[in-house]
Write a protein that holds these residues in place. Structure first.
Motif, PDB file in Angstrom:
ATOM      1  N   ALA A  76       0.842  -1.197   0.000  1.00  0.00           N
ATOM      2  CA  ALA A  76       0.000   0.000   0.000  1.00  0.00           C
ATOM      3  C   ALA A  76       0.879   1.249   0.000  1.00  0.00           C
ATOM      4  N   ASP A  77       0.608   2.160  -0.910  1.00  0.00           N
ATOM      5  CA  ASP A  77       1.366   3.408  -0.952  1.00  0.00           C
ATOM      6  C   ASP A  77       1.041   4.306   0.237  1.00  0.00           C
ATOM      7  N   TRP A  78      -0.187   4.238   0.702  1.00  0.00           N
ATOM      8  CA  TRP A  78      -0.642   5.076   1.810  1.00  0.00           C
ATOM      9  C   TRP A  78      -1.186   4.198   2.916  1.00  0.00           C
ATOM     10  N   LYS A  79      -0.846   4.553   4.144  1.00  0.00           N
ATOM     11  CA  LYS A  79      -1.393   3.882   5.318  1.00  0.00           C
ATOM     12  C   LYS A  79      -1.881   4.981   6.259  1.00  0.00           C
ATOM     13  N   ILE A  80      -3.152   4.966   6.546  1.00  0.00           N
ATOM     14  CA  ILE A  80      -3.743   5.969   7.430  1.00  0.00           C
ATOM     15  C   ILE A  80      -4.294   5.238   8.640  1.00  0.00           C
ATOM     16  N   PHE A  81      -3.827   5.621   9.813  1.00  0.00           N
ATOM     17  CA  PHE A  81      -4.267   4.984  11.044  1.00  0.00           C
ATOM     18  C   PHE A  81      -5.139   5.953  11.829  1.00  0.00           C
ATOM     19  N   LEU A  82      -6.316   5.508  12.149  1.00  0.00           N
ATOM     20  CA  LEU A  82      -7.165   6.276  13.047  1.00  0.00           C
ATOM     21  C   LEU A  82      -6.683   6.001  14.464  1.00  0.00           C
ATOM     22  N   PRO A  83      -7.178   6.756  15.443  1.00  0.00           N
ATOM     23  CA  PRO A  83      -6.637   6.600  16.797  1.00  0.00           C
ATOM     24  C   PRO A  83      -6.631   5.142  17.299  1.00  0.00           C
ATOM     25  N   HIS A  84      -5.492   4.764  17.838  1.00  0.00           N
ATOM     26  CA  HIS A  84      -5.295   3.471  18.496  1.00  0.00           C
ATOM     27  C   HIS A  84      -4.831   3.772  19.924  1.00  0.00           C
ATOM     28  N   SER A  85      -4.919   2.796  20.770  1.00  0.00           N
ATOM     29  CA  SER A  85      -4.405   2.981  22.124  1.00  0.00           C
ATOM     30  C   SER A  85      -2.883   3.089  22.072  1.00  0.00           C
ATOM     31  N   LYS A  86      -2.323   3.733  23.056  1.00  0.00           N
ATOM     32  CA  LYS A  86      -0.869   3.885  23.120  1.00  0.00           C
ATOM     33  C   LYS A  86      -0.194   2.512  23.155  1.00  0.00           C
ATOM     34  N   ASP A  87      -0.787   1.575  23.879  1.00  0.00           N
ATOM     35  CA  ASP A  87      -0.231   0.217  23.961  1.00  0.00           C
ATOM     36  C   ASP A  87      -0.218  -0.471  22.594  1.00  0.00           C
ATOM     37  N   ALA A  88      -1.289  -0.311  21.825  1.00  0.00           N
ATOM     38  CA  ALA A  88      -1.362  -0.937  20.505  1.00  0.00           C
ATOM     39  C   ALA A  88      -0.296  -0.369  19.575  1.00  0.00           C
ATOM     40  N   ILE A  89      -0.080   0.945  19.633  1.00  0.00           N
ATOM     41  CA  ILE A  89       0.955   1.578  18.801  1.00  0.00           C
ATOM     42  C   ILE A  89       2.339   1.094  19.219  1.00  0.00           C
ATOM     43  N   GLU A  90       2.598   1.067  20.517  1.00  0.00           N
ATOM     44  CA  GLU A  90       3.908   0.613  20.996  1.00  0.00           C
ATOM     45  C   GLU A  90       4.164  -0.839  20.616  1.00  0.00           C
ATOM     46  N   GLN A  91       3.140  -1.676  20.716  1.00  0.00           N
ATOM     47  CA  GLN A  91       3.288  -3.082  20.350  1.00  0.00           C
ATOM     48  C   GLN A  91       3.574  -3.224  18.848  1.00  0.00           C
ATOM     49  N   ALA A  92       2.887  -2.455  18.018  1.00  0.00           N
ATOM     50  CA  ALA A  92       3.120  -2.502  16.573  1.00  0.00           C
ATOM     51  C   ALA A  92       4.521  -1.993  16.233  1.00  0.00           C
ATOM     52  N   LEU A  93       4.975  -0.964  16.922  1.00  0.00           N
ATOM     53  CA  LEU A  93       6.335  -0.457  16.704  1.00  0.00           C
ATOM     54  C   LEU A  93       7.373  -1.493  17.127  1.00  0.00           C
ATOM     55  N   ASP A  94       7.187  -2.070  18.317  1.00  0.00           N
ATOM     56  CA  ASP A  94       8.142  -3.057  18.836  1.00  0.00           C
ATOM     57  C   ASP A  94       8.235  -4.295  17.957  1.00  0.00           C
ATOM     58  N   SER A  95       7.121  -4.709  17.362  1.00  0.00           N
ATOM     59  CA  SER A  95       7.107  -5.904  16.528  1.00  0.00           C
ATOM     60  C   SER A  95       7.564  -5.624  15.095  1.00  0.00           C
ATOM     61  N   GLY A  96       7.767  -4.336  14.750  1.00  0.00           N
ATOM     62  CA  GLY A  96       8.206  -3.977  13.406  1.00  0.00           C
ATOM     63  C   GLY A  96       7.088  -3.887  12.385  1.00  0.00           C
ATOM     64  N   LYS A  97       5.836  -3.951  12.837  1.00  0.00           N
ATOM     65  CA  LYS A  97       4.710  -3.864  11.904  1.00  0.00           C
ATOM     66  C   LYS A  97       4.556  -2.460  11.344  1.00  0.00           C
ATOM     67  N   ILE A  98       4.912  -1.479  12.138  1.00  0.00           N
ATOM     68  CA  ILE A  98       4.909  -0.095  11.663  1.00  0.00           C
ATOM     69  C   ILE A  98       6.206   0.563  12.100  1.00  0.00           C
ATOM     70  N   SER A  99       6.561   1.625  11.425  1.00  0.00           N
ATOM     71  CA  SER A  99       7.691   2.450  11.828  1.00  0.00           C
ATOM     72  C   SER A  99       7.259   3.897  11.663  1.00  0.00           C
ATOM     73  N   LEU A 100       7.704   4.725  12.548  1.00  0.00           N
ATOM     74  CA  LEU A 100       7.320   6.130  12.496  1.00  0.00           C
ATOM     75  C   LEU A 100       8.580   6.997  12.534  1.00  0.00           C
ATOM     76  N   ASN A 101       8.512   8.101  11.814  1.00  0.00           N
ATOM     77  CA  ASN A 101       9.556   9.105  11.899  1.00  0.00           C
ATOM     78  C   ASN A 101       8.855  10.459  12.072  1.00  0.00           C
ATOM     79  N   GLU A 102       9.612  11.536  12.106  1.00  0.00           N
ATOM     80  CA  GLU A 102       8.998  12.842  12.348  1.00  0.00           C
ATOM     81  C   GLU A 102       8.007  13.249  11.254  1.00  0.00           C
ATOM     82  N   PHE A 103       8.114  12.659  10.069  1.00  0.00           N
ATOM     83  CA  PHE A 103       7.180  12.982   8.987  1.00  0.00           C
ATOM     84  C   PHE A 103       5.893  12.173   9.079  1.00  0.00           C
ATOM     85  N   ASP A 104       5.949  11.030   9.739  1.00  0.00           N
ATOM     86  CA  ASP A 104       4.783  10.154   9.841  1.00  0.00           C
ATOM     87  C   ASP A 104       3.814  10.576  10.942  1.00  0.00           C
ATOM     88  N   ILE A 105       4.304  11.272  11.919  1.00  0.00           N
ATOM     89  CA  ILE A 105       3.473  11.606  13.087  1.00  0.00           C
ATOM     90  C   ILE A 105       2.584  12.789  12.810  1.00  0.00           C
TER      91      ILE A 105
END
Length: 105
Positions: A76-105
């Protein structure tokens, strides 16, 4: 509202028209191996003809339950995430499912 079949037939008849094929509650089709294979192939091919597949689901994890769903997510060229819990975001980051940088936030 068109069914997936009508959208696919329309796409096969006229590949010059730009299209967005949306699948809401995608968790129901991503679990189905037969439909997941179809949607993966469709997602790859529709891009060649000025189209996109838009899948909508409640959880990031639903894209990592089988190889086809993961391909749909990763291509997918675009991924748009609606609000998730902080725990869900941290778990996705830790597992490598998503990555965020200053442009993604």
């Amino acid at each position: 509202q068109k069914t997936a079949r009508e959208a696919f037939v329309g796409y096969m008849k006229d590949k010059s028209t730009r299209r967005i094929v949306g699948v809401d509650e995608a968790c129901k089709v991503l679990n189905n191996p037969l439909f997941a294979v179809f949607l993966e192939d469709f997602s790859r091919r529709i891009r060649k003809y000025f189209g996109i597949t838009m899948t909508i689901t409640q959880s990031i994890d639903e894209y990592f339950q089988n190889p086809q769903a993961e391909v749909i997510y990763k291509t997918a060229d675009w991924k748009i995430f609606l609000p998730h819990s902080k725990d869900a975001i941290e778990q996705a980051l830790d597992s490598g499912k998503i990555s965020l940088n200053e442009f993604d936030i």
